[in-house]
Scaffold this motif. Sequence first.
Motif, PDB file in Angstrom:
ATOM      1  N   PHE A 220      19.487  37.646  55.684  1.00 52.93           N
ATOM      2  CA  PHE A 220      19.597  36.351  55.006  1.00 52.93           C
ATOM      3  C   PHE A 220      20.995  35.764  55.192  1.00 52.93           C
ATOM      4  CE2 PHE A 220      17.010  39.308  52.357  1.00 52.93           C
ATOM      5  CZ  PHE A 220      15.754  38.774  52.640  1.00 52.93           C
ATOM      6  N   PRO A 221      21.402  35.483  56.423  1.00 55.34           N
ATOM      7  CA  PRO A 221      22.784  35.022  56.674  1.00 55.34           C
ATOM      8  C   PRO A 221      23.133  33.732  55.946  1.00 55.34           C
ATOM      9  CG  PRO A 221      21.385  34.690  58.616  1.00 55.34           C
ATOM     10  CD  PRO A 221      20.609  35.540  57.667  1.00 55.34           C
ATOM     11  N   GLU A 222      22.130  32.869  55.721  1.00 54.62           N
ATOM     12  CA  GLU A 222      22.388  31.591  55.032  1.00 54.62           C
ATOM     13  C   GLU A 222      22.577  31.765  53.532  1.00 54.62           C
ATOM     14  OE1 GLU A 222      18.119  32.485  54.486  1.00 54.62           O
ATOM     15  OE2 GLU A 222      19.566  32.676  56.152  1.00 54.62           O
ATOM     16  N   ARG A 223      22.320  32.984  52.988  1.00 52.80           N
ATOM     17  CA  ARG A 223      22.453  33.226  51.558  1.00 52.80           C
ATOM     18  C   ARG A 223      23.675  34.069  51.226  1.00 52.80           C
ATOM     19  NH1 ARG A 223      18.167  31.403  48.852  1.00 52.80           N
ATOM     20  NH2 ARG A 223      19.838  31.091  47.349  1.00 52.80           N
ATOM     21  N   VAL A 224      24.594  34.170  52.160  1.00 54.53           N
ATOM     22  CA  VAL A 224      25.840  34.901  51.916  1.00 54.53           C
ATOM     23  C   VAL A 224      26.861  33.955  51.306  1.00 54.53           C
ATOM     24  CG1 VAL A 224      27.789  36.086  53.001  1.00 54.53           C
ATOM     25  CG2 VAL A 224      25.453  36.574  53.752  1.00 54.53           C
ATOM     26  N   GLU A 225      27.217  34.208  50.051  1.00 49.45           N
ATOM     27  CA  GLU A 225      28.269  33.422  49.411  1.00 49.45           C
ATOM     28  C   GLU A 225      29.606  34.157  49.462  1.00 49.45           C
ATOM     29  OE1 GLU A 225      29.142  31.115  45.209  1.00 49.45           O
ATOM     30  OE2 GLU A 225      27.119  31.357  45.970  1.00 49.45           O
ATOM     31  N   ARG A 226      29.609  35.410  49.033  1.00 47.74           N
ATOM     32  CA  ARG A 226      30.782  36.276  49.169  1.00 47.74           C
ATOM     33  C   ARG A 226      30.266  37.697  49.368  1.00 47.74           C
ATOM     34  NH1 ARG A 226      32.403  31.703  48.633  1.00 47.74           N
ATOM     35  NH2 ARG A 226      33.953  30.920  47.146  1.00 47.74           N
ATOM     36  N   ILE A 227      30.558  38.302  50.495  1.00 49.31           N
ATOM     37  CA  ILE A 227      30.201  39.704  50.713  1.00 49.31           C
ATOM     38  C   ILE A 227      31.417  40.454  51.237  1.00 49.31           C
ATOM     39  CG2 ILE A 227      28.877  41.325  52.121  1.00 49.31           C
ATOM     40  CD1 ILE A 227      26.462  39.657  51.866  1.00 49.31           C
ATOM     41  N   VAL A 228      31.853  41.447  50.450  1.00 51.49           N
ATOM     42  CA  VAL A 228      32.899  42.379  50.857  1.00 51.49           C
ATOM     43  C   VAL A 228      32.231  43.731  51.088  1.00 51.49           C
ATOM     44  CG1 VAL A 228      35.020  43.568  50.196  1.00 51.49           C
ATOM     45  CG2 VAL A 228      34.634  41.202  49.456  1.00 51.49           C
ATOM     46  N   VAL A 229      32.460  44.320  52.237  1.00 53.39           N
ATOM     47  CA  VAL A 229      31.972  45.675  52.503  1.00 53.39           C
ATOM     48  C   VAL A 229      33.177  46.558  52.795  1.00 53.39           C
ATOM     49  CG1 VAL A 229      29.589  45.252  53.145  1.00 53.39           C
ATOM     50  CG2 VAL A 229      31.367  44.863  54.826  1.00 53.39           C
ATOM     51  N   ASP A 230      33.169  47.767  52.240  1.00 54.80           N
ATOM     52  CA  ASP A 230      34.368  48.591  52.132  1.00 54.80           C
ATOM     53  C   ASP A 230      33.994  50.038  52.436  1.00 54.80           C
ATOM     54  OD1 ASP A 230      36.626  49.970  51.233  1.00 54.80           O
ATOM     55  OD2 ASP A 230      36.900  48.706  49.462  1.00 54.80           O
ATOM     56  N   GLY A 231      34.662  50.653  53.419  1.00 54.55           N
ATOM     57  CA  GLY A 231      34.260  51.987  53.865  1.00 54.55           C
ATOM     58  C   GLY A 231      33.035  51.833  54.747  1.00 54.55           C
ATOM     59  N   ILE A 232      33.247  51.369  55.976  1.00 56.93           N
ATOM     60  CA  ILE A 232      32.164  50.786  56.773  1.00 56.93           C
ATOM     61  C   ILE A 232      31.420  51.810  57.618  1.00 56.93           C
ATOM     62  CG2 ILE A 232      31.573  48.943  58.384  1.00 56.93           C
ATOM     63  CD1 ILE A 232      32.995  48.001  55.813  1.00 56.93           C
TER      64      ILE A 232
ATOM     65  N   ILE B 108      37.576  52.166  62.946  1.00 52.43           N
ATOM     66  CA  ILE B 108      36.966  51.528  64.115  1.00 52.43           C
ATOM     67  C   ILE B 108      35.619  50.911  63.769  1.00 52.43           C
ATOM     68  CG2 ILE B 108      35.850  53.645  64.958  1.00 52.43           C
ATOM     69  CD1 ILE B 108      36.461  52.680  67.807  1.00 52.43           C
ATOM     70  N   ASN B 109      34.911  51.495  62.791  1.00 52.87           N
ATOM     71  CA  ASN B 109      33.619  50.940  62.391  1.00 52.87           C
ATOM     72  C   ASN B 109      33.767  49.538  61.806  1.00 52.87           C
ATOM     73  OD1 ASN B 109      32.480  53.339  63.141  1.00 52.87           O
ATOM     74  ND2 ASN B 109      31.930  54.018  61.086  1.00 52.87           N
ATOM     75  N   ALA B 110      34.840  49.308  61.072  1.00 49.54           N
ATOM     76  CA  ALA B 110      35.069  47.984  60.484  1.00 49.54           C
ATOM     77  C   ALA B 110      35.223  46.943  61.580  1.00 49.54           C
ATOM     78  CB  ALA B 110      36.308  48.011  59.579  1.00 49.54           C
ATOM     79  N   HIS B 111      35.965  47.283  62.640  1.00 48.07           N
ATOM     80  CA  HIS B 111      36.156  46.344  63.745  1.00 48.07           C
ATOM     81  C   HIS B 111      34.857  46.147  64.530  1.00 48.07           C
ATOM     82  CE1 HIS B 111      40.500  45.954  63.298  1.00 48.07           C
ATOM     83  NE2 HIS B 111      40.544  47.251  63.062  1.00 48.07           N
ATOM     84  N   THR B 112      34.095  47.219  64.701  1.00 47.03           N
ATOM     85  CA  THR B 112      32.810  47.114  65.394  1.00 47.03           C
ATOM     86  C   THR B 112      31.868  46.185  64.655  1.00 47.03           C
ATOM     87  OG1 THR B 112      33.012  49.344  66.319  1.00 47.03           O
ATOM     88  CG2 THR B 112      30.789  48.410  66.181  1.00 47.03           C
ATOM     89  N   MET B 113      31.766  46.374  63.338  1.00 49.94           N
ATOM     90  CA  MET B 113      30.851  45.566  62.537  1.00 49.94           C
ATOM     91  C   MET B 113      31.325  44.124  62.418  1.00 49.94           C
ATOM     92  SD  MET B 113      28.230  47.314  61.773  1.00 49.94           S
ATOM     93  CE  MET B 113      27.581  46.125  60.597  1.00 49.94           C
ATOM     94  N   SER B 114      32.614  43.914  62.318  1.00 46.08           N
ATOM     95  CA  SER B 114      33.141  42.554  62.185  1.00 46.08           C
ATOM     96  C   SER B 114      32.779  41.694  63.387  1.00 46.08           C
ATOM     97  CB  SER B 114      34.659  42.600  61.995  1.00 46.08           C
ATOM     98  OG  SER B 114      35.203  41.297  61.884  1.00 46.08           O
ATOM     99  N   LYS B 115      32.764  42.305  64.568  1.00 41.48           N
ATOM    100  CA  LYS B 115      32.425  41.559  65.785  1.00 41.48           C
ATOM    101  C   LYS B 115      30.985  41.057  65.762  1.00 41.48           C
ATOM    102  CE  LYS B 115      35.736  44.099  68.663  1.00 41.48           C
ATOM    103  NZ  LYS B 115      35.904  45.113  69.732  1.00 41.48           N
TER     104      LYS B 115
END
Length: 418
Positions: A87-99, A323-330
């Motif tokens: 649901f990408p259009e329903r993201v208002e604020r999402i923080v993910v931590d320890g990826i 490295i997982n955080a950078h992988t997922m961010s892309k």
Amino acid sequence: MERDGEKVLAGGSEVAEAYSRFKALSESCETVAGEEKGGYVNTASVARDMLEISERLWGLSGVRGRGLQYWGLSYGSVIGSTFAAMFPERVERIVVDGILDTEDYYSTGWRANLQDTDKVLASFSTYCSQAGPERCAFHTGSTPEDITIRLHNLLQKLSAEPLSIPSSRSPTNAPEIITESDVRNLLFVSLYAPLGAFTILAWILLFLESGDGTGYLITARTSFNCDSPGSSKTPNTGAETMLAIACSDGAPVPDDRRAFDKYLRELTSQSKTFGGVWARLRLACTDWKFRPKGLAFSGPYRGNTSTPMLFIGNSRDPVTPIINAHTMSKRFPGSTVLEQNSEGHCSISAPSLCTVKHVRRYFETGEVPPPGTVCEADMKPFMGAGDHVKTMSAEDRELLKGLEKLAMELKPRSWHGI
């Protein structure tokens, strides 16, 4: 010292015991939950529930068109990333931590977890050396290498001759033994929350070195939970639930001992000390019965979100490497990575005013930190906070106190890293 993977491959008894336990756990889950309920033990179902909950909450407040606000830690990063993909259009604020890397997670690979684990273990020796004997009970010599050698020798000693505890000195009033494998698992869980756990770990290692098995048992079992899911020693720890979700989410794992041995060697090459410990997670999913029902989601786990996501990772995390955080961010355009220069699992394991202020600003405005932002931790294992605390404002000191309380209350648990 034998590596865990080598010992398992040589004898096979630990694999056989773990497999039997997990098989019993799988069959128990199948009996209790049944195929109908078990088919909804998965992350996609949770993401749909989150969407409906957020929509109803906004509806009750008379506001329409708002999205999800969420901060997910560890496995919570899978929930957040899955929601954002669905649901990408329903993201208002999402923080993910320890990826966690979602593609690795959903393929039941579990190969993207141990890249920094041995670095976190090495930090125990570094911080203990810096703290000195007054603050670290396992301090010896003048260098981190001295402490590492001392730990190595202790593990070798236990490998050759496990420590026996007669019933007269056992807190359970039953004879027990302490093995190298027991201590290896204890070392592993201590890496999740070094700020509080390393001080306790130092005392536990000192007890063991002096042959005090009673002190070990009392301290370790009070401060750590060091048995695996499905063990008769620790039923209903909550870890069984996490494994059920992970196995239901992931691709089927065949009952193939040769494939498992190859996988075990691969993980042991990533972490000499803990490859065998982590490999058992995948073993738990062998011949798992539950598969997602209803509106299953099979990816892709990426998307253009309505608001950029914020990914947070520690520089040295035992089970979710940076490295997982950078992988997922892309995979989510516009998102950014905030790195916290600390050890432990998730940013809350080490208090950082810098990190928490970026998170607060993000939830208030939607603004992500500039690319390449690195936040320092304000407290370190054994040593606590530095002199910089004296120059902080009263508000910042109060905030740091709250973050310290949160970090110190994190109780390491075996098999928590999913």
